[in-house]
Write an enzyme that holds these catalytic residues in place. Structure first.
Site, PDB file in Angstrom:
ATOM      1  N   GLU A   1       0.549   3.648  15.736  1.00 40.65           N
ATOM      2  CA  GLU A   1      -0.780   3.779  16.319  1.00 40.65           C
ATOM      3  C   GLU A   1      -1.040   2.506  17.122  1.00 40.65           C
ATOM      4  OE1 GLU A   1      -4.000   4.346  13.541  1.00 40.65           O
ATOM      5  OE2 GLU A   1      -5.456   4.191  15.168  1.00 40.65           O
TER       6      GLU A   1
ATOM      7  N   ARG B   1       7.666   1.557   1.796  1.00 38.15           N
ATOM      8  CA  ARG B   1       7.384   0.601   2.851  1.00 38.15           C
ATOM      9  C   ARG B   1       7.916  -0.775   2.459  1.00 38.15           C
ATOM     10  NH1 ARG B   1       2.514   1.533   4.636  1.00 38.15           N
ATOM     11  NH2 ARG B   1       2.060  -0.481   5.536  1.00 38.15           N
TER      12      ARG B   1
ATOM     13  N   LYS C   1      -2.216  -4.096   9.723  1.00 35.02           N
ATOM     14  CA  LYS C   1      -2.736  -4.453  11.040  1.00 35.02           C
ATOM     15  C   LYS C   1      -4.198  -4.861  10.958  1.00 35.02           C
ATOM     16  CE  LYS C   1      -0.786  -0.768  12.868  1.00 35.02           C
ATOM     17  NZ  LYS C   1      -0.391   0.312  13.777  1.00 35.02           N
TER      18      LYS C   1
HETATM   19  P1  ATP Z   1      -0.515  -0.867   8.763  1.00 37.79           P
HETATM   20  O1  ATP Z   1      -0.733  -0.252   7.410  1.00 37.79           O
HETATM   21  O2  ATP Z   1       0.194  -2.158   8.749  1.00 37.79           O
HETATM   22  O3  ATP Z   1      -1.743  -0.914   9.596  1.00 37.79           O
HETATM   23  P2  ATP Z   1       0.326   1.581   9.744  1.00 37.79           P
HETATM   24  O4  ATP Z   1       1.123   2.367   8.795  1.00 37.79           O
HETATM   25  O5  ATP Z   1      -1.095   1.949   9.925  1.00 37.79           O
HETATM   26  O6  ATP Z   1       0.511   0.074   9.453  1.00 37.79           O
HETATM   27  P3  ATP Z   1       1.412   2.747  12.079  1.00 37.79           P
HETATM   28  O7  ATP Z   1       1.240   2.268  13.455  1.00 37.79           O
HETATM   29  O8  ATP Z   1       0.741   3.986  11.672  1.00 37.79           O
HETATM   30  O9  ATP Z   1       0.982   1.553  11.153  1.00 37.79           O
HETATM   31  O10 ATP Z   1       2.935   2.786  11.682  1.00 37.79           O
HETATM   32  C1  ATP Z   1       3.975   3.352  12.439  1.00 37.79           C
HETATM   33  C2  ATP Z   1       5.112   3.673  11.516  1.00 37.79           C
HETATM   34  O11 ATP Z   1       5.563   2.503  10.844  1.00 37.79           O
HETATM   35  C3  ATP Z   1       4.671   4.657  10.446  1.00 37.79           C
HETATM   36  O12 ATP Z   1       5.661   5.644  10.332  1.00 37.79           O
HETATM   37  C4  ATP Z   1       4.586   3.821   9.189  1.00 37.79           C
HETATM   38  O13 ATP Z   1       4.897   4.583   8.068  1.00 37.79           O
HETATM   39  C5  ATP Z   1       5.630   2.718   9.456  1.00 37.79           C
HETATM   40  N1  ATP Z   1       5.292   1.492   8.723  1.00 37.79           N
HETATM   41  C6  ATP Z   1       4.119   0.818   8.737  1.00 37.79           C
HETATM   42  N2  ATP Z   1       4.156  -0.231   7.887  1.00 37.79           N
HETATM   43  C7  ATP Z   1       5.391  -0.221   7.320  1.00 37.79           C
HETATM   44  C8  ATP Z   1       6.048  -1.036   6.344  1.00 37.79           C
HETATM   45  N3  ATP Z   1       5.437  -2.090   5.785  1.00 37.79           N
HETATM   46  N4  ATP Z   1       7.312  -0.730   5.995  1.00 37.79           N
HETATM   47  C9  ATP Z   1       7.937   0.314   6.572  1.00 37.79           C
HETATM   48  N5  ATP Z   1       7.385   1.128   7.486  1.00 37.79           N
HETATM   49  C10 ATP Z   1       6.117   0.879   7.860  1.00 37.79           C
HETATM   50 MG    MG Z   2      -1.635   3.985  10.213  1.00 35.40          MG
END
Ligand code: ATP
Ligand code: MG
Length: 568
Positions: A35, A261, A271
């Site tokens: 995102e 994760r 984020k």
């Molecule tokens: P955050 O929780 O840090 O804001 P998010 O999951 O909202 O991260 P996205 O932009 O939705 O961030 O993530 C894009 C992809 O990266 C998704 O498929 C998510 O599952 C993966 N992802 C995010 N954080 C991690 C992590 N710590 N380890 C592995 N994969 C991750």
């Molecule tokens: Mg997300």
């Protein structure tokens, strides 16, 4: 195909699917779906390596999909940084750059169709009522009073929502599934909400935006994704994912798989939290070298190869765990040891005058750039009568076990001569301002005529050739292993010493042409890289060189901890 013992669980699934002919055209299609509401962090590297890595390994493709359904938090700056960060890691999505917003028309049509089939309705409950009536893990939800609204009215209201006739929060389009489902995500999930926000790509075209659980599976289906890989928190959303993929007219069925994760101690990696560090000015920006963002670690001097090695060592599992920060630093050191150019820099300089050396001459020593990599060659390092050495490498009167310079004591100047200190000069505060020494002309390059040896070797730079530099010495941004676990606020655990700035360091002449992205080892001080705040020399002003310390040479934390353990 390789020995199944070496495969992670997703690779096993893919190999089984390929072997059983379950993959259309035998070509796997994955996607990385960030995102664009912030910069990518180290956790994302795991997802990127997994999705792009699987596509590479099995001859498939990996799409980049910007999951842009939350316009007020999203920005072109984030989209651009995401693309450059993935490229920096060495992955390429070719033409497969997609946006959830590409599918807004399709999603809208699907929503209208669901309404017409009696599978979706417009709910006029307030957001609080919706939340309250959703029920809990142990109690079923309560049907909305609007659940049986006539189809015609639903259609009219949804069209009015999309035409901007209703304020935010007034109506919600929901799927008509099952308010008593044991899975909360199946209790009439929201499909569309009203939002009057300018979208980075579609501008003001829309004022209704589709929800994640509706958008994501349908985007996957439209793109022909075969294996939709996400983190464990989406496991409970899988039934909603499968429902959306089963809507009439969606003719491709992707499957969702969840992995654990990446969590690393001493770091925060959401984020939202990273944004608040930036917004509150607690760091200099998303690319502050202390940030666990990809732009931060790149500026800090970590290489993509080091990070891929780290991710490979962590592996892919189905159980959450926290990885040790020191494992990441270990990978960074291993990588830099192989690639970094060794140079000399003096952090806390004091003048060393070699009284028996000729004035006005410069002698050059050929010094190896990297003993680990002879093919990197040598460079010429100037040596003169006046040098700078580390103030910490001299003691007027040595303590027991002191192997460095003292009056009457002899050391080796790295790659040059043996010198023996004879006296020192102090200012009115008793601070040593210069040290006098004599060199042994027979000891050129480190060998002496009589075969005598010294224990100490110290680094130096020529006082008349060196360049002034600023060194930024970084430590962990948080001082607690699990920031915020004690007080509930991760900001309470910020490390006040995470950045120490050394203003008047002296670096060797060869660093006059160092470039951004070069990997360096300042001998005995650590691994460093040039920072983007550096300013090249002009005709009027000398260069302003700023270096970031990437990592220390040894893991002083691990050493301290093991010492304490021994003591305790
Ligand atoms: P955050 O929780 O840090 O804001 P998010 O999951 O909202 O991260 P996205 O932009 O939705 O961030 O993530 C894009 C992809 O990266 C998704 O498929 C998510 O599952 C993966 N992802 C995010 N954080 C991690 C992590 N710590 N380890 C592995 N994969 C991750
Ligand atoms: Mg997300």
């Amino acid at each position: 195909m390789e020995d199944s013992k070496n495969l992670n669980f997703i690779e096993k699934i893919i190999e089984d699917d390929l072997a059983a002919g379950r993959v259309p055209g035998n070509k796997i299609v994955t996607r990385f779906p960030p995102e664009p509401n912030g910069y990518l962090h180290i956790g994302h590297i795991k997802s990127i390596c997994l999705n792009f890595g699987l596509a590479q390994k099995y001859g498939g493709v990996c799409h980049l999909r910007l999951d842009d359904t939350n316009p007020e938090k999203e920005d072109m700056e984030y989209i651009n940084s995401i693309k450059s960060d993935i490229r920096w890691l060495g992955f390429d999505w070719g033409d497969n750059e997609f946006y959830a917003s590409d599918y807004y028309e399709r999603l809208y049509e699907i929503a209208v169709r669901l309404i017409k089939e009696g599978l979706a309705y417009v709910d006029s409950q307030s957001p609080e009522e919706v939340r309250k009536n959703r029920g809990t893990l142990t109690e079923p939800g309560v049907n909305s009073p609007d659940r049986d609204r006539p189809i015609e009215e639903n259609l009219r209201l949804f069209e009015e929502m999309a035409a901007g006739k209703h304020p935010e929060g007034k109506y919600l389009l929901r799927a008509r599934l099952d308010m008593a489902s044991p899975n909360i995500n199946m209790r009439d999930p929201a499909l569309y909400r009203i939002k009057f926000a300018e979208h980075p790509r579609t501008g003001n075209r829309w004022c209704v935006y589709p929800m994640y659980d509706f958008t994501h599976p349908i985007s996957d289906a439209i793109e022909g994704i075969t294996h939709s890989i996400c983190t464990l928190e989406f496991e409970d959303h899988r039934p909603a994912y499968d429902w959306a993929c089963s809507i009439d007219g969606i003719d491709h069925t992707p499957h969702q798989y969840e992995f654990a994760r990446l969590n690393i101690n001493y770091l925060v990696m959401s984020k939202r939290r990273l944004l608040s560090l930036v917004k509150n000015g607690l760091v200099s920006g998303w690319d502050d070298p202390r940030m666990p963002t990809i732009s931060g670690i790149r500026r800090r001097g970590y290489s993509p190869e080091a990070m891929k090695d780290f991710i490979a060592r962590v592996g892919v599992a189905k159980v959450e765990s926290t990885v040790d920060y020191s494992l990441m630093e270990f990978c960074v050191r291993e990588d830099l040891n192989k690639r970094a150019r060794r140079v000399m820099a003096v952090k806390n300089p004091v003048r060393l005058v070699i009284d028996n050396y000729k004035t006005d001459i410069t002698e050059y020593f050929d010094v190896e750039n990297n003993p680990e990599k002879p093919e990197d060659g040598t460079r010429r390092v100037p040596f003169t009568r006046e040098l700078f050495i580390e103030a910490d490498d001299f003691m007027e009167e040595p303590v027991k076990g002191w192997h460095r310079l003292y009056i009457g004591g002899e050391v080796r100047l790295k790659s040059a001569y043996y010198v023996k200190a004879t006296s020192c000069e102090k200012d009115e505060n008793g601070r040593i301002v210069s040290i006098h020494a004599e060199y042994d002309p027979e000891s050129r390059g480190g060998e002496t005529a009589d075969g005598r040896r010294v224990k100490g070797t110290i680094h130096w730079v020529s006082a008349s050739h060196c360049i002034d530099a600023e060194l930024r010495l970084y430590d962990k941004l948080f001082k607690a292993e699990d920031p915020g676990s004690e007080t509930g606020n991760y900001l309470d655990d910020l490390n006040p010493e995470s950045l120490v700035v050394v203003k008047n360091a002296k670096v060797e002449e060869s660093l006059g042409n160092v470039k951004l992205g070069d990997y360096l080892q300042f001998m005995r001080l650590g691994y460093f890289c040039l920072d983007k705040d550096s300013v090249p020399a002009t005709d009027e002003t000398p260069a302003r060189l700023v270096f970031n310390r990437t990592v220390t040479l040894k893991d002083s934390w691990a050493r301290m901890q093991s010492k304490e353990q021994k003591k305790g």
